[in-house]
Design an enzyme around this catalytic site. Structure first.
Site, PDB file in Angstrom:
ATOM      1  N   LYS A 156      10.476 -52.393  -7.502  1.00 16.06           N
ATOM      2  CA  LYS A 156      10.888 -51.110  -8.053  1.00 16.06           C
ATOM      3  C   LYS A 156      10.473 -49.999  -7.078  1.00 16.06           C
ATOM      4  O   LYS A 156       9.569 -50.226  -6.256  1.00 16.06           O
ATOM      5  CB  LYS A 156      10.274 -50.902  -9.435  1.00 16.06           C
ATOM      6  N   LYS A 190       1.672 -59.244 -16.517  1.00 14.26           N
ATOM      7  CA  LYS A 190       0.330 -59.118 -17.081  1.00 14.26           C
ATOM      8  C   LYS A 190       0.177 -60.040 -18.293  1.00 14.26           C
ATOM      9  O   LYS A 190       1.070 -60.151 -19.135  1.00 14.26           O
ATOM     10  CB  LYS A 190       0.053 -57.660 -17.465  1.00 14.26           C
ATOM     11  N   GLU A 224      -2.774 -42.938 -16.738  1.00 10.48           N
ATOM     12  CA  GLU A 224      -3.454 -43.142 -15.462  1.00 10.48           C
ATOM     13  C   GLU A 224      -4.518 -42.068 -15.291  1.00 10.48           C
ATOM     14  O   GLU A 224      -4.262 -40.878 -15.518  1.00 10.48           O
ATOM     15  CB  GLU A 224      -2.457 -43.083 -14.311  1.00 10.48           C
ATOM     16  N   ASP A 243       9.291 -43.089 -12.818  1.00 12.70           N
ATOM     17  CA  ASP A 243       8.313 -44.015 -12.247  1.00 12.70           C
ATOM     18  C   ASP A 243       7.763 -44.993 -13.274  1.00 12.70           C
ATOM     19  O   ASP A 243       7.456 -46.142 -12.940  1.00 12.70           O
ATOM     20  CB  ASP A 243       7.156 -43.226 -11.628  1.00 12.70           C
ATOM     21  N   HIS A 248       8.626 -49.837 -16.579  1.00 12.70           N
ATOM     22  CA  HIS A 248       7.485 -50.464 -17.257  1.00 12.70           C
ATOM     23  C   HIS A 248       7.534 -50.288 -18.775  1.00 12.70           C
ATOM     24  O   HIS A 248       7.454 -51.257 -19.532  1.00 12.70           O
ATOM     25  CB  HIS A 248       6.168 -49.866 -16.757  1.00 12.70           C
ATOM     26  N   LYS A 348      -0.254 -38.773 -15.125  1.00 18.11           N
ATOM     27  CA  LYS A 348      -1.297 -38.808 -14.103  1.00 18.11           C
ATOM     28  C   LYS A 348      -2.467 -37.913 -14.514  1.00 18.11           C
ATOM     29  O   LYS A 348      -2.302 -36.942 -15.256  1.00 18.11           O
ATOM     30  CB  LYS A 348      -0.735 -38.295 -12.772  1.00 18.11           C
TER      31      LYS A 348
END
Length: 502
Positions: A156, A190, A224, A243, A248, A348
């Site tokens: 990606k 995961k 994050e 992103d 995801h 973020k």
């Protein structure tokens, strides 16, 4: 070493072999597969890059990455030497078509040495703009016409929007069959994400409750704690919605919301995911402000350290309107989920690193209990934590010890780390093994990519056409802008912020 059923003979070419992804993730994952006896009996790994390395220096470089980033450090009782006998470096420019004979020469050499035609895997660990050129040159090689043994792995981001993703799919499909193309999303490797399928479909306890009759709403958080980490040039063209949400988070949502498969065949699983994406209610451009919010971090303090705002980061436009935070409310219009909101958020420089999914169940009736017992009454919830902890927790009501009927919420937790310890494979280990085995279950199909882009395109287009007036609008070490709290509060809910890991 334990004995495992291993993949057939394989040659793996890593474009970007001298780059950061291979250094931090791919080689540590391949080495752990080797230590756990999952690599083929006959295998070769060739890193491809423009940097000048001898094989010896290349091995030293990779060992440094293993020492810093692997779940198991260092040479592991001398096994590193055995592993690197299979690892070499090809110095070549991916734009130089004449240099691609080095690839076919190596495959032919291994074929003669092993006495069998190996699987040939091309892993494109390169910048997105380099993928089309490399793919075209690979497609011209005779070996890429062998559908059953040749595969190409694409990282990606897969496209920048719906149009560019569609063009990239068309380009790849003109040279490779769909079963040869592995679009990788490391989140799906995961362990706790994969455990969603086991939790749902291997337990009669959960599946009957997994619907709108019992579930009030669902939250997915992928927070994050770090900023850009030197990736300003990339993030300035991406943003949080592209992103994280487009790939995801939507993939996790699909696993939570999908219908039970009739088998674990790769296409059956992926069909069910596409059904979810197609059922997500499209948000009209004039409705985006009711369903999605965006944010951008300012300068401030993060865990006692002074940090700059997004617009002051290296490689970022000082007037940038790129989102570093995104929250969206989705609805899935089908029989199972009609009317159940799915709240997702990512960002973020948030308060902590945390990825978790929480299913909030509807309230149980209170009338049978005395009024004072309801002081601490909480609805049941099931929380699946992906990082930094890997666990599954169920909250339910229990009687408080004593002579009165007082209720308290209590948690029952399955701690994946406590059970698996260092033996739990990292995401890239699982996905690389799947590529060698030709198992595409955890990889995105072309129609999945298109469907995911169609979900978020109205939001992207609305945001691009309406520059925000309040950026920056959240401080580092917070949980994002106030508008994210308002988004969920309008429906009478609050975001679940798990306590930080000790």
């Amino acid at each position: 070493m334990q004995s495992n059923k291993r993949p057939p003979a394989s040659v793996l070419f890593i474009f970007g072999g001298s780059g950061d992804l291979n250094y931090r993730k791919l080689t540590p994952a391949l080495y752990n597969l080797f230590l756990d006896n999952w690599m083929p009996d006959q295998f070769a790994i060739a890193g491809i890059g423009r940097s000048a390395y001898s094989n010896e220096k290349y091995h030293e470089h990779l060992l440094d990455g293993v020492t810093k980033f692997s779940r198991r450090k260092g040479k592991q009782n001398g096994h590193w030497t055995d592993f690197t006998q299979h690892v070499s470096y090809l110095q070549m420019d991916g734009d130089d078509a004449a240099a691609y004979h080095k690839i076919t020469d190596l495959v032919k050499e291994k074929e003669e040495e092993w006495g069998v035609h190996p699987n040939v895997i091309f892993y494109l660990a390169v910048a997105p703009q380099l993928v089309p050129s490399i793919a075209q040159k690979l497609g011209a090689l005779k070996i890429c016409g062998e559908k059953s043994t040749t595969r190409i792995v694409v990282e990606k981001p897969f496209g920048h929007d719906l149009e560019s993703a569609h063009e990239l799919n068309l380009l790849l499909s003109s040279m490779f069959a769909e079963e040869q193309i592995f679009r990788i999303d490391h989140y799906l490797g995961k362990e706790t994400v994969q455990n969603i399928l086991a939790l749902r479909f291997a337990n009669a306890l959960f599946e009957p409750l997994w619907n709108r009759n019992y579930i009030d709403h669902i939250q997915i958080t992928a927070a994050e704690a770090v900023g850009l980490e030197g990736r300003g040039g990339y993030f300035e063209h991406a943003g949080a919605l592209r992103d994280m949400v487009q790939n995801h988070i939507l993939q996790i949502l699909c696993m939570i919301a999908m219908e039970p498969p009739v088998s674990f065949d790769a296409n059956e699983i992926r069909n069910k995911k596409v059904d979810v994406l197609n059922a997500i209610r499209r948000i009209g451009k004039d409705q985006v402000h009711d369903f999605a919010v965006r944010g951008q971090y300012s300068g401030g303090w993060k865990k006692g350290e002074k940090v700059v705002g997004y617009r002051q980061e290296e490689g970022v436009n000082p007037q940038s309107n790129i989102d570093t935070f995104a929250a969206v409310k989705f609805y899935i219009d089908n029989w199972r989920w009609q009317g159940v909101p799915f709240y997702v958020r990512t960002g973020k420089y948030l308060n902590q690193k945390a990825t978790h999914i929480t299913l909030h169940f509807k309230q149980a009736p209170h009338y049978a209990f005395p009024p004072e017992s309801a002081e601490t009454w909480r609805s049941n919830r099931l929380t699946i934590s992906i990082q930094p902890n890997m666990d599954i927790s169920i909250r339910f009501q229990a009687k408080r010890p004593g002579q009165t009927m007082m209720l308290d919420p209590v948690d029952m937790t399955f701690d994946y780390d406590a059970v698996a310890g260092e033996h739990a494979p990292e995401a890239y280990e699982t996905l690389l093994l799947d590529v060698m085995e030709g198992d595409a279950t955890l990889f995105m199909r072309n129609d999945q990519v298109d469907a995911a882009w169609r979900v978020i395109m109205p939001i992207l287009e609305a945001w691009e056409n309406r520059p925000p007036q309040d950026f920056p609008n959240y401080a580092p070490d917070s949980w994002g802008p106030d508008t994210a709290d308002a988004l969920i509060a309008r429906d009478g809910h609050t975001w679940l912020n798990l306590p930080p890991t000790p």
